[in-house]
Design a protein around this motif. Structure first.
Motif, PDB file in Angstrom:
ATOM      1  N   THR A 194      59.097  55.714  22.380  1.00 11.06           N
ATOM      2  CA  THR A 194      60.070  56.775  22.620  1.00 11.06           C
ATOM      3  C   THR A 194      61.417  56.158  22.988  1.00 11.06           C
ATOM      4  OG1 THR A 194      59.515  56.862  24.952  1.00 11.06           O
ATOM      5  CG2 THR A 194      58.227  58.267  23.462  1.00 11.06           C
ATOM      6  N   LYS A 195      62.423  56.995  23.182  1.00  9.86           N
ATOM      7  CA  LYS A 195      63.729  56.513  23.625  1.00  9.86           C
ATOM      8  C   LYS A 195      63.600  55.822  24.983  1.00  9.86           C
ATOM      9  CE  LYS A 195      68.295  56.194  23.715  1.00  9.86           C
ATOM     10  NZ  LYS A 195      68.538  55.590  25.052  1.00  9.86           N
ATOM     11  N   GLU A 196      62.807  56.384  25.875  1.00 12.83           N
ATOM     12  CA  GLU A 196      62.614  55.790  27.196  1.00 12.83           C
ATOM     13  C   GLU A 196      61.928  54.436  27.093  1.00 12.83           C
ATOM     14  OE1 GLU A 196      63.547  59.837  27.314  1.00 12.83           O
ATOM     15  OE2 GLU A 196      61.768  58.939  26.362  1.00 12.83           O
ATOM     16  N   PHE A 197      60.975  54.329  26.190  1.00 10.13           N
ATOM     17  CA  PHE A 197      60.271  53.061  26.008  1.00 10.13           C
ATOM     18  C   PHE A 197      61.220  51.996  25.455  1.00 10.13           C
ATOM     19  CE2 PHE A 197      57.250  49.995  24.402  1.00 10.13           C
ATOM     20  CZ  PHE A 197      56.191  50.084  25.295  1.00 10.13           C
TER      21      PHE A 197
ATOM     22  N   ASP B  21      65.588  54.398   9.888  1.00 11.71           N
ATOM     23  CA  ASP B  21      66.311  54.147  11.129  1.00 11.71           C
ATOM     24  C   ASP B  21      65.327  53.757  12.231  1.00 11.71           C
ATOM     25  OD1 ASP B  21      68.521  54.939   9.718  1.00 11.71           O
ATOM     26  OD2 ASP B  21      68.599  56.964  10.585  1.00 11.71           O
ATOM     27  N   MET B  22      65.730  52.772  13.047  1.00 13.00           N
ATOM     28  CA  MET B  22      64.839  52.316  14.119  1.00 13.00           C
ATOM     29  C   MET B  22      65.566  51.351  15.034  1.00 13.00           C
ATOM     30  SD  MET B  22      62.374  49.528  12.195  1.00 13.00           S
ATOM     31  CE  MET B  22      62.507  50.105  10.506  1.00 13.00           C
ATOM     32  N   ASP B  23      64.974  51.130  16.215  1.00 14.01           N
ATOM     33  CA  ASP B  23      65.395  50.083  17.136  1.00 14.01           C
ATOM     34  C   ASP B  23      64.355  48.973  17.114  1.00 14.01           C
ATOM     35  OD1 ASP B  23      67.741  51.005  19.228  1.00 14.01           O
ATOM     36  OD2 ASP B  23      66.603  52.729  18.459  1.00 14.01           O
ATOM     37  N   LEU B  24      64.819  47.721  17.253  1.00 17.84           N
ATOM     38  CA  LEU B  24      63.933  46.560  17.240  1.00 17.84           C
ATOM     39  C   LEU B  24      64.342  45.583  18.334  1.00 17.84           C
ATOM     40  CD1 LEU B  24      64.105  45.884  13.398  1.00 17.84           C
ATOM     41  CD2 LEU B  24      62.040  46.647  14.593  1.00 17.84           C
TER      42      LEU B  24
END
Length: 430
Positions: A115-118, A166-169
Motif C-alpha cells: 500500500t502507500k503506507e507500506f 505505474d509503480m514504486d520500487l
C-alpha cells in the motif's frame, strides 16, 4: 564376463552421452563464433573416441570410480527443462526464480499487500534507491550512492518502460543484500538486490547493473567491467583462437582478497604450483602485504588472458562474484567453490554438467585436479557445455526480458497502490 558387461554399460550409458550431448547442441549465438567451436569438437570426437579413457578394458574407471559415478548420476538427473532454447528473446528458463522470490512475500504478507503506507515505510528504511514509474516515465531519488550502478539499472528499465505499469520500487545498489529472513516480519520489505545468500535473505533478485555499467574498479578496468555485450564479443573471439590443447594445464585465479574464502586457493598455489597458479591482486582497500597473504600484489589479469588456462577458479567475494559469467566464455572449465550466493542465472548452472564443484573447505581440490588432468576429453566436454549455456542463454535480450518479467510480475502480485503523479522529491531520468 560380469566385469565386461559393467564396462559396456558405463561406456554406452555414461561416456557416450558425454560425447554426444555437446554435438546435439544448437549453436544459435547471434555472433558467428560457433563455427570454430563445432568444427574443433567434431575433430576431437573423430580423433579421440578410442582413447584409453573410453576403452572398456582400461583401469581409469576403477581408479576414479567415485567421481565417474557422481558425474553419471548428475547427467541422469539433468534435463534441459526450457522449451525456448533457440529463442534468444525468451527468458522462460529463469522465471521460476522470480516466482520463488515473489512467493516468499505472498506467503508472509498476502497478495497485493504493498500500500502507500507500506511504500512509505520502505522508503524510510533506506534499504535502497527509491524509483517510481508513472505514465511511462522513470523517476528516482536525487542521490544515488553509486551513480554507475544506478545508470546500469536505469538502462534496462528505460528500454522496457513502455511495457511497464505505474509503480514504486526500492532497488538496492549495495553489494550486500538487505532483507534477512530472520528479520522481524515488519522489517521484511520486498527490496530488489542483485545477489543474495538464498537461505538467509529474502531480497528479490534482479540482473546486476554490471551487465551495462560499473563493476569492480581495477587498474585495467578503471570504470568497472561493464557492457556484458562488448565483453562477450571479446571473449567469444579469443576462445576461438585457443583450443583446449593450447591452454595451460593449471588452475588459475587472480583477484583481490575480498573474502578469506579465497585464501586456500592462494596457499595451495604456493605448495602445488604444478596444479594451481593463484595470487592476490591489489584493490582499493589494500594497505600492506598482509592484505595479500605476505606477498607483493600480483598484476591484474584481463579476462581475455584468463582464457589461456584450462581451469578457472570462481569464489564468492563480498557477495556473488561478478567474474563467474565471464569465466565460462573462455571455454575453460570453471571450478566453482560451493556457496549459497547466487545471481539470477546461477540456479540453472549445474555441477558436473556445466562446471566442477569444489568443496568449500577445499578438501577435494587436489584429487579433482588430478582426475581432470587424467581425463582431459571429459574435462573439455564439461567446459564446452558451460560455455554454451552462458553463450546461448545469457544474452542482453534475455536480460531485458528478465527485467520486464520481474517488474511486471512484481507489480501484478505484490502492489495495490499506483502513483497517479510522480513524487515531488524525485528527479526524472532521461
Amino acid at each position: 564376463m560380469i566385469i565386461m558387461l559393467k564396462k559396456f554399460y558405463i561406456l554406452h550409458h555414461f561416456i557416450l552421452p558425454l560425447l554426444l550431448l555437446p554435438l546435439l547442441s544448437n549453436y544459435s549465438d547471434a555472433v558467428n563464433h560457433d563455427t570454430c567451436t563445432s568444427r574443433n569438437d567434431w575433430s576431437i570426437v573423430e580423433k579421440n573416441k578410442y582413447l584409453p579413457e573410453f576403452n572398456i578394458e582400461d583401469d581409469l574407471y576403477r581408479k576414479w570410480s567415485k567421481i565417474f559415478d557422481t558425474i553419471q548420476l548428475a547427467y541422469q538427473n539433468y534435463s534441459e527443462s526450457f522449451a525456448n532454447k533457440n529463442d534468444a528473446t525468451s527468458c522462460d528458463l529463469f522465471i521460476p526464480l522470480i516466482n520463488s522470490d515473489l512467493r516468499y512475500f505472498e506467503e508472509n504478507f498476502g497478495s497485493n499487500f504493498i500500500t502507500k503506507e507500506f511504500i512509505d515505510k520502505m522508503i524510510a528504511a533506506k534499504h535502497g534507491v527509491h524509483y517510481q514509474i508513472v505514465g511511462k516515465r522513470l523517476y528516482r531519488q536525487s542521490d544515488c550512492m553509486f551513480p554507475s550502478r544506478c545508470q546500469g539499472i536505469e538502462h534496462f528499465i528505460l528500454e522496457i518502460i513502455d511495457q511497464l505499469p505505474d509503480m514504486d520500487l526500492i532497488i538496492n545498489v549495495r553489494d550486500y543484500p538487505q532483507v534477512g529472513r530472520y528479520f522481524p516480519k515488519e522489517q521484511q520489505f520486498p527490496v530488489l538486490s542483485f545477489s543474495k545468500e538464498v537461505s538467509s535473505y529474502a531480497d528479490i533478485i534482479y540482473p546486476a547493473w554490471t551487465f551495462w555499467s560499473g563493476g569492480p574498479a581495477l587498474d585495467i578496468y578503471p570504470n568497472g567491467i561493464g557492457r556484458w555485450d562488448l565483453m562477450r564479443e571479446k571473449l567469444l573471439k579469443i576462445q576461438c583462437k585457443l583450443s583446449w590443447n593450447k591452454k595451460k594445464n593449471v588452475a588459475f585465479f587472480r583477484g583481490s582478497r575480498t573474502s578469506s574464502q579465497r585464501d586456500p586457493i592462494v596457499m595451495l598455489s604456493r605448495s602445488r604450483p604444478d596444479l594451481v597458479d593463484a595470487k592476490y591482486t591489489k584493490n582499493q582497500a589494500w594497505k600492506s602485504k598482509a592484505d595479500t597473504l605476505g606477498d607483493d600484489p600480483a598484476k591484474t589479469v584481463s579476462f581475455e588472458d584468463h582464457c589461456e588456462y584450462k581451469y578457472l577458479f570462481n569464489v564468492h567475494g563480498v557477495a556473488a562474484s561478478f567474474r563467474y559469467k565471464h569465466l565460462f566464455l573462455c571455454r575453460s572449465l570453471v571450478l566453482n567453490v560451493e556457496s549459497e550466493w547466487i545471481e539470477f542465472f546461477y540456479p540453472h548452472l549445474k555441477p558436473w554438467i556445466h562446471y566442477i564443484p569444489i568443496d568449500k573447505n577445499f578438501e577435494n581440490v587436489i584429487e579433482l585436479l588430478e582426475f581432470l588432468n587424467e581425463n582431459q576429453l571429459l574435462a573439455s566436454r564439461i567446459a564446452k557445455r558451460g560455455f554454451e549455456f552462458i553463450r546461448d542463454q545469457l544474452t542482453m535480450k534475455t536480460i531485458r526480458c528478465y527485467w520486464q518479467q520481474l517488474l511486471t510480475l512484481y507489480s501484478d502480485r505484490l502492489i495495490s497502490y499506483r502513483p497517479l503523479k510522480p513524487n515531488s522529491t524525485l528527479i526524472e531520468i532521461h
